[in-house]
Write a protein that holds these residues in place. Structure first.
Motif, mmCIF file in Angstrom:
data_model
loop_
_atom_site.group_PDB
_atom_site.id
_atom_site.type_symbol
_atom_site.label_atom_id
_atom_site.label_comp_id
_atom_site.label_asym_id
_atom_site.label_seq_id
_atom_site.Cartn_x
_atom_site.Cartn_y
_atom_site.Cartn_z
ATOM 1 N N THR A 265 0.845 -1.192 0.000
ATOM 2 C CA THR A 265 0.000 0.000 0.000
ATOM 3 C C THR A 265 0.879 1.241 0.000
ATOM 4 O O THR A 265 1.804 1.350 0.811
ATOM 5 N N ILE A 266 0.572 2.182 -0.894
ATOM 6 C CA ILE A 266 1.324 3.433 -0.990
ATOM 7 C C ILE A 266 0.348 4.599 -0.854
ATOM 8 O O ILE A 266 -0.702 4.628 -1.505
ATOM 9 N N THR A 267 0.698 5.552 0.004
ATOM 10 C CA THR A 267 -0.083 6.782 0.130
ATOM 11 C C THR A 267 0.862 7.888 0.582
ATOM 12 O O THR A 267 2.072 7.699 0.652
ATOM 13 N N GLY A 268 0.306 9.066 0.861
ATOM 14 C CA GLY A 268 1.130 10.202 1.234
ATOM 15 C C GLY A 268 0.513 11.004 2.357
ATOM 16 O O GLY A 268 -0.695 10.946 2.599
ATOM 17 N N HIS A 269 1.344 11.785 3.044
ATOM 18 C CA HIS A 269 0.851 12.633 4.126
ATOM 19 C C HIS A 269 -0.202 13.622 3.637
ATOM 20 O O HIS A 269 -1.062 14.053 4.406
ATOM 21 N N PHE A 270 -0.132 14.018 2.361
ATOM 22 C CA PHE A 270 -1.031 15.033 1.807
ATOM 23 C C PHE A 270 -1.961 14.454 0.750
ATOM 24 O O PHE A 270 -2.614 15.191 0.024
ATOM 25 N N ASP A 271 -2.019 13.153 0.636
ATOM 26 C CA ASP A 271 -2.837 12.478 -0.364
ATOM 27 C C ASP A 271 -4.311 12.629 -0.022
ATOM 28 O O ASP A 271 -4.753 12.190 1.044
ATOM 29 N N GLY A 272 -5.086 13.219 -0.934
ATOM 30 C CA GLY A 272 -6.505 13.406 -0.681
ATOM 31 C C GLY A 272 -7.256 12.108 -0.458
ATOM 32 O O GLY A 272 -8.328 12.100 0.154
ATOM 33 N N ASP A 273 -6.721 10.999 -0.946
ATOM 34 C CA ASP A 273 -7.331 9.693 -0.709
ATOM 35 C C ASP A 273 -6.581 8.890 0.342
ATOM 36 O O ASP A 273 -6.769 7.669 0.432
ATOM 37 N N GLN A 274 -5.772 9.571 1.166
ATOM 38 C CA GLN A 274 -5.144 8.841 2.265
ATOM 39 C C GLN A 274 -6.170 8.175 3.173
ATOM 40 O O GLN A 274 -5.971 7.030 3.610
ATOM 41 N N PRO A 275 -7.295 8.846 3.484
ATOM 42 C CA PRO A 275 -8.266 8.156 4.348
ATOM 43 C C PRO A 275 -8.733 6.832 3.775
ATOM 44 O O PRO A 275 -8.915 5.862 4.518
ATOM 45 N N GLY A 276 -8.919 6.768 2.449
ATOM 46 C CA GLY A 276 -9.329 5.519 1.838
ATOM 47 C C GLY A 276 -8.230 4.485 1.856
ATOM 48 O O GLY A 276 -8.442 3.331 2.253
ATOM 49 N N ALA A 277 -7.018 4.885 1.440
ATOM 50 C CA ALA A 277 -5.890 3.955 1.424
ATOM 51 C C ALA A 277 -5.651 3.372 2.809
ATOM 52 O O ALA A 277 -5.397 2.167 2.968
ATOM 53 N N ARG A 514 -19.907 15.068 23.997
ATOM 54 C CA ARG A 514 -18.522 14.889 23.566
ATOM 55 C C ARG A 514 -18.506 14.623 22.061
ATOM 56 O O ARG A 514 -19.131 13.690 21.585
ATOM 57 N N TYR A 515 -17.800 15.448 21.337
ATOM 58 C CA TYR A 515 -17.628 15.291 19.900
ATOM 59 C C TYR A 515 -16.187 14.834 19.652
ATOM 60 O O TYR A 515 -15.239 15.458 20.118
ATOM 61 N N HIS A 516 -16.057 13.762 18.889
ATOM 62 C CA HIS A 516 -14.751 13.156 18.652
ATOM 63 C C HIS A 516 -14.312 13.459 17.219
ATOM 64 O O HIS A 516 -14.869 12.909 16.262
ATOM 65 N N PHE A 517 -13.337 14.339 17.059
ATOM 66 C CA PHE A 517 -12.778 14.653 15.745
ATOM 67 C C PHE A 517 -11.649 13.644 15.482
ATOM 68 O O PHE A 517 -10.547 13.774 16.033
ATOM 69 N N ASP A 518 -11.937 12.671 14.632
ATOM 70 C CA ASP A 518 -10.979 11.579 14.425
ATOM 71 C C ASP A 518 -10.684 11.338 12.952
ATOM 72 O O ASP A 518 -10.271 10.235 12.572
ATOM 73 N N ARG A 519 -10.873 12.379 12.124
ATOM 74 C CA ARG A 519 -10.583 12.210 10.703
ATOM 75 C C ARG A 519 -9.334 12.983 10.271
ATOM 76 O O ARG A 519 -9.178 13.350 9.107
ATOM 77 N N PHE A 520 -8.432 13.230 11.224
ATOM 78 C CA PHE A 520 -7.131 13.784 10.855
ATOM 79 C C PHE A 520 -6.368 12.763 10.013
ATOM 80 O O PHE A 520 -6.542 11.552 10.164
ATOM 81 N N TYR A 521 -5.507 13.242 9.137
ATOM 82 C CA TYR A 521 -4.656 12.360 8.354
ATOM 83 C C TYR A 521 -3.517 11.830 9.225
ATOM 84 O O TYR A 521 -3.063 12.489 10.157
ATOM 85 N N TRP A 522 -3.038 10.630 8.871
ATOM 86 C CA TRP A 522 -1.827 10.107 9.492
ATOM 87 C C TRP A 522 -0.645 10.905 8.940
ATOM 88 O O TRP A 522 -0.537 11.136 7.740
ATOM 89 N N PHE A 523 0.253 11.336 9.828
ATOM 90 C CA PHE A 523 1.420 12.082 9.376
ATOM 91 C C PHE A 523 2.540 11.910 10.390
ATOM 92 O O PHE A 523 2.329 11.439 11.513
#
Length: 591
Positions: A265-277, A514-523
């Protein structure tokens, strides 16, 4: 043609020149002559898919075949296909159903797995194939690999999914908030041939997206106001968040448990489809037995979506070390030589997870995602002596929860001039805390020593609304001593999806939740000593997304006439410990 080696990191091409010349392995250093032709591939239901075949002109024996299925017509991989054919493989680029010269009805995202499996098994029977098939490709083509794998074709030996779209998760409705871009993308792909000039006319699309607001029309009329066909778009809009409609397009837990072939699997810190990958990757890691998960490798660099295939030393206003610019074709070639010909494993893959650390400007590796960061650091929100309304009146991000209860708020009118953007992954920027509009700003003291952040950030925010719904964006920045602002990540949340993207429940007005913001990208980034961490909360209000008018009506039906002004109040204190959580290594620079 030789494999390109410029800007390759130490170890990436280790042994590649030797590999290409060894007996029994394909491809001399000097390019082989190739032969290109077109084929029609029969599907079980009688439909034929067109494909372009690239192979060595002189073949002493059948060889492994690399397959891609594309909605962008078979010409889109010409240079890459030549590369692999010149290095001894057969490459087949196939038009998906209803695209290019392929027959059948085009239904993007939903139907490519069975066709992919049928292509793989057909390829395995051809005279130029030795019966072993690989798949590769990025974005939509990455998604097709996962959908094909779900069908378990016996001849599929390996996949290399890159920047893979995950239907309903990161496109066309990330976080349950629809992208206007869906109409633009469909205009590019909906008829048989590519519509590149129309797709690339940004002025046209931005003007049409604004019509919805300017003329008081609901987002459900996106097809009508843009000229895009409603055949597909209207069906998508009937399913605004991550329900069974979208979930059925991707593998499930039982599927992942059986995936045991080698995967890169290949993705990037700024990849718009990182969440999917990363969703494919994480779901596989969760469901597969260890024997299978150890066959799955993850590579993540400082790349945007296109950069996952053509890396650049600069992205989103940031510059990176030259070692970050991998030769992706050479890497893929090493991977296929390793899988098919018992060559050495690609040198960059020192362990199962390989990632670039921004700031430190170096590659690191770990046996798993969980092993990357050894701990976490919490920054608790408070606002002593301020209202957190802007950067010069910012609240605090502190190491301990505040001892006294307090709250801050902003007022959002959806009819105000739009301006707040959507997620940018880790994109840099001037810092939205200085932009006009409602916001809440919290800032830490300078960090005493360099802090390596690696993983997923999270924000736990205790919020109270006086409207039944709203959209909120959380941006996190590093503010360096010289004033440079670097965005570390973005997470957005639609209040009705506060319990998960798969559910929809309107807010009880006046209730603190409580609102959980958990859609940050992995970086991964080393925050400089002396830098501050800044958190900015704003409304999401942009024509590029479906605007939430805060009425609580169906998101595809509400119009500007339904708009309600809302007060969003953030609570912090002993009973409501709102906090930002950063995943950190024990000490920056340690391995």
């Amino acid at each position: 043609m030789k494999p390109r080696t410029q800007h390759s990191p130490a170890g990436l091409l280790l042994g590649l020149a030797i590999l290409l010349g060894q007996g029994g392995l394909p491809g001399p250093l000097d390019a082989q002559e190739i032969f290109i032709t077109h084929l029609a591939i029969p599907m079980p239901d009688g439909v034929e898919l067109t494909a372009r075949l690239y192979r060595p002109a002189e073949m002493e024996a059948p060889v492994p075949v690399i397959v891609t299925l594309t909605p962008y017509t078979a010409d889109d991989a010409h240079a890459r296909a030549r590369f692999f054919a010149e290095n001894g493989y057969v490459f087949l680029n196939v038009d998906t159903r209803g695209r290019g010269g392929s027959g059948g009805e085009y239904r993007p995202l939903a139907q490519d797995g069975p066709d992919g499996a049928a292509v793989v098994e057909w390829v395995a029977q051809q005279e130029w194939s030795d019966g072993r098939v690989a798949m590769r490709g990025g974005s939509y083509r990455g998604m097709v690999q996962w959908q094909t794998l779900r069908e378990r074709p016996s001849s599929l030996v390996t996949i290399v999914p890159t920047a893979s779209v995950y239907p309903g998760w990161d496109f066309p409705n990330p976080s349950g908030i629809f992208m206007s871009y869906a109409a633009q993308w469909l205009a590019f792909t909906e008829i048989g041939s590519a519509q590149g000039d129309l797709f690339g006319d940004g002025q046209y699309w931005s003007s049409r997206f604004s019509v919805l607001r300017d003329e008081g029309r609901p987002f459900g009329e996106l097809a009508q106001v843009t000229g895009a066909s409603g055949r597909i778009l209207d069906e998508w809009l009937e399913h605004p968040h991550f329900t069974e409609y979208w979930q059925a397009m991707s593998p499930g837990p039982d599927d992942y448990a059986g995936f045991d072939l080698p995967i890169l699997t290949i993705t990037g810190h700024f990849d718009g489809d990182q969440p999917g990958a990363m969703k494919y990757y994480r779901d596989h890691m969760e469901a597969a037995p260890e024997s299978a998960s150890r066959n799955h490798w993850l590579l993540m660099g400082p790349w945007n979506h296109g950069g996952t295939r053509n890396p650049s030393p600069s992205t989103a206003g940031l510059s990176f070390g030259e070692e970050s610019v991998l030769d992706m074709e050479a890497l893929h070639l090493e991977w296929f030589h390793w899988i098919f010909h018992d060559g050495p494993r690609p040198g960059i893959l020192e362990d199962r997870v390989v990632y670039w650390v921004m700031g430190s400007e170096e590659w690191r590796s770990a046996p798993s995602l969980d092993a990357v960061a050894q701990g976490e650091r919490s920054f608790y929100l408070s606002s002593p002596g301020s209202d957190a309304s802007e950067v010069f009146r910012s609240g605090r991000l502190g190491g301990e929860p505040p001892s006294e209860a307090d709250s801050d708020s902003y007022v959002h009118d959806p009819l105000e001039e739009p301006g707040w953007g959507g997620p940018g992954g880790g994109a840099s920027g001037a810092g939205s805390a200085f932009r006009w509009g409602p916001k809440l700003v919290y800032q830490s003291d300078p960090v005493e020593s360099a802090l390596e952040v690696a993983g997923y950030m999270e924000l736990e925010a205790w919020l109270e609304l006086d409207v039944p719904d709203t959209d909120i964006v959380a941006n996190v920045y590093e503010i360096r001593r010289n004033g440079q602002t670097i965005r570390l990540g973005t997470s957005e949340l639609r209040a009705r999806h506060r319990h998960g993207e798969h559910t929809s429940e309107l807010v009880e007005v006046g209730q603190v939740e409580r609102y959980h913001f958990d859609r940050f990208y992995w970086f991964a980034r080393t925050v400089e000593a002396g830098s501050r961490i800044r958190l900015v909360l704003t409304p999401l209000n942009t024509p590029s997304r479906q605007i939430n008018y805060q009425s609580g009506l169906h998101p595809m039906e509400e119009t500007p006439a339904d708009a309600r002004v809302g007060t969003i109040r953030l609570h912090h204190g002993p009973d409501h410990p709102s906090r930002l959580v950063l995943p950190v290594r024990e000490q920056a620079g340690t391995r």
